[in-house]
Design an enzyme around this catalytic site. Structure first.
Site, PDB file in Angstrom:
ATOM      1  N   SER A  61       0.889  -1.218   0.127  1.00 38.75           N
ATOM      2  CA  SER A  61       0.241  -0.106   0.119  1.00 38.75           C
ATOM      3  C   SER A  61       0.837   1.257  -0.177  1.00 38.75           C
ATOM      4  O   SER A  61       2.069   1.234   0.331  1.00 38.75           O
ATOM      5  CB  SER A  61      -1.101   0.066   1.316  1.00 38.75           C
ATOM      6  OG  SER A  61      -1.716  -1.340   1.432  1.00 38.75           O
TER       7      SER A  61
HETATM    8  N1  SAH Z   1      -0.576  -4.904   4.012  1.00 37.57           N
HETATM    9  C1  SAH Z   1       0.052  -5.267   2.967  1.00 37.57           C
HETATM   10  C2  SAH Z   1      -0.518  -5.066   1.823  1.00 37.57           C
HETATM   11  C3  SAH Z   1      -1.709  -5.875   1.478  1.00 37.57           C
HETATM   12  S1  SAH Z   1      -2.386  -6.243  -0.156  1.00 37.57           S
HETATM   13  C4  SAH Z   1       1.617  -4.573   3.065  1.00 37.57           C
HETATM   14  O1  SAH Z   1       1.794  -3.858   3.965  1.00 37.57           O
HETATM   15  O2  SAH Z   1       2.486  -4.892   2.141  1.00 37.57           O
HETATM   16  C5  SAH Z   1      -3.547  -7.284   0.130  1.00 37.57           C
HETATM   17  C6  SAH Z   1      -3.229  -8.784   0.652  1.00 37.57           C
HETATM   18  O3  SAH Z   1      -4.305  -9.381   1.297  1.00 37.57           O
HETATM   19  C7  SAH Z   1      -2.608  -9.470  -0.476  1.00 37.57           C
HETATM   20  O4  SAH Z   1      -1.408  -9.863  -0.276  1.00 37.57           O
HETATM   21  C8  SAH Z   1      -3.772 -10.672  -0.467  1.00 37.57           C
HETATM   22  O5  SAH Z   1      -3.148 -11.709  -0.871  1.00 37.57           O
HETATM   23  C9  SAH Z   1      -4.405 -10.731   0.810  1.00 37.57           C
HETATM   24  N2  SAH Z   1      -5.562 -11.451   0.975  1.00 37.57           N
HETATM   25  C10 SAH Z   1      -6.622 -11.251   0.020  1.00 37.57           C
HETATM   26  N3  SAH Z   1      -7.563 -11.775   0.489  1.00 37.57           N
HETATM   27  C11 SAH Z   1      -7.225 -12.473   1.676  1.00 37.57           C
HETATM   28  C12 SAH Z   1      -7.872 -13.395   2.594  1.00 37.57           C
HETATM   29  N4  SAH Z   1      -9.115 -13.696   2.521  1.00 37.57           N
HETATM   30  N5  SAH Z   1      -6.975 -13.865   3.654  1.00 37.57           N
HETATM   31  C13 SAH Z   1      -5.817 -13.472   3.615  1.00 37.57           C
HETATM   32  N6  SAH Z   1      -5.158 -12.481   2.876  1.00 37.57           N
HETATM   33  C14 SAH Z   1      -6.070 -12.131   1.897  1.00 37.57           C
END
Ligand code: SAH
Length: 213
Positions: A61
């Site tokens: 992000s």
């Molecule tokens: N917080 C992260 C960015 C997140 S991007 C950072 O600091 O880099 C969103 C993430 O959510 C992705 O890696 C995706 O794989 C994950 N995601 C999506 N659906 C999910 C679920 N049901 N359970 C766990 N992770 C999930």
């Protein structure tokens, strides 16, 4: 001033100018080098206030959004925090400087493995990453004082609401994945849940089940 010091100053200035004013959040973000979480050709852009691609088609992000979400979460030093969406591990690393204990979950095993390695390299001993579908919560560690979801759900997932301690706060983007979403702050009170809408955001979708890799 060295290039490093100047880059750091600009990074913090950009955060402040976008409304990240909480001193503890700024200190935590100063401690965590975003460059450690971005690989390959995008590494040179690590200090720009923009989202960047990471493995598995996901994104790290935008720093100001990370700051505003962390600020809204109002983490206290004794808190046990759950993050859904480990991604690069950057957000979890910031939380680890503010909370007693951080659990972070991603549906991609590869992202979890890479993030674990970075946590270890940085000596962040109070963060644990799991590969799992975070929309189901993390029953074995519940309840949580704070929950941060970094992928967009259509509604706050029921299991996460259930795992939020009374007095606890959850921050999450809500809305359709291809439209503008709203960042929501959910506070659990003795009477139930209070919902505050914070700002428009754009996140990748919260998907069910584990990913392919
Ligand atoms: N917080 C992260 C960015 C997140 S991007 C950072 O600091 O880099 C969103 C993430 O959510 C992705 O890696 C995706 O794989 C994950 N995601 C999506 N659906 C999910 C679920 N049901 N359970 C766990 N992770 C999930």
């Amino acid at each position: 001033m060295t290039d490093d010091a100047e880059r750091k100053m600009q990074f913090l200035f950009a955060l402040r100018s976008k409304g990240v004013t909480d001193k503890r959040v700024l200190e935590a973000m100063e401690k965590v080098d975003r460059g450690a979480f971005v690989r390959g050709i995008f590494a040179t852009r690590a200090y720009d206030d923009m989202p960047l691609p990471i493995a598995c088609g996901q994104t790290i992000s935008q720093p100001s959004v990370v700051g505003l979400m962390t600020q809204a979460l109002n983490v206290q030093p004794r808190d046990k925090v759950l993050e859904i969406g480990t991604g690069s591990g950057y957000q979890a690393a910031i939380l680890s400087h503010l909370a007693r204990r951080v659990y972070t979950v991603d549906r991609h095993r590869r992202l979890v493995q890479e993030a674990r390695q970075v946590f270890e390299d940085l000596g962040l001993a109070n963060v644990t990453a799991f590969a799992a579908d975070g929309s189901r919560g993390l029953a074995e560690q519940a309840p949580f004082d704070r929950i941060l979801v970094t992928a967009a759900a259509e509604d706050p997932p029921g299991p996460l609401l259930a795992e939020l301690r009374e007095g606890g706060i959850m921050v999450l983007p809500v809305g359709q994945s291809d439209a503008v979403q709203s960042l929501i702050k959910v506070t659990r009170t003795a009477e139930g849940f209070r919902y505050d809408e914070l700002r428009p955001v754009r996140f990748v979708p919260l998907l069910e089940g584990l990913g392919q890799d």
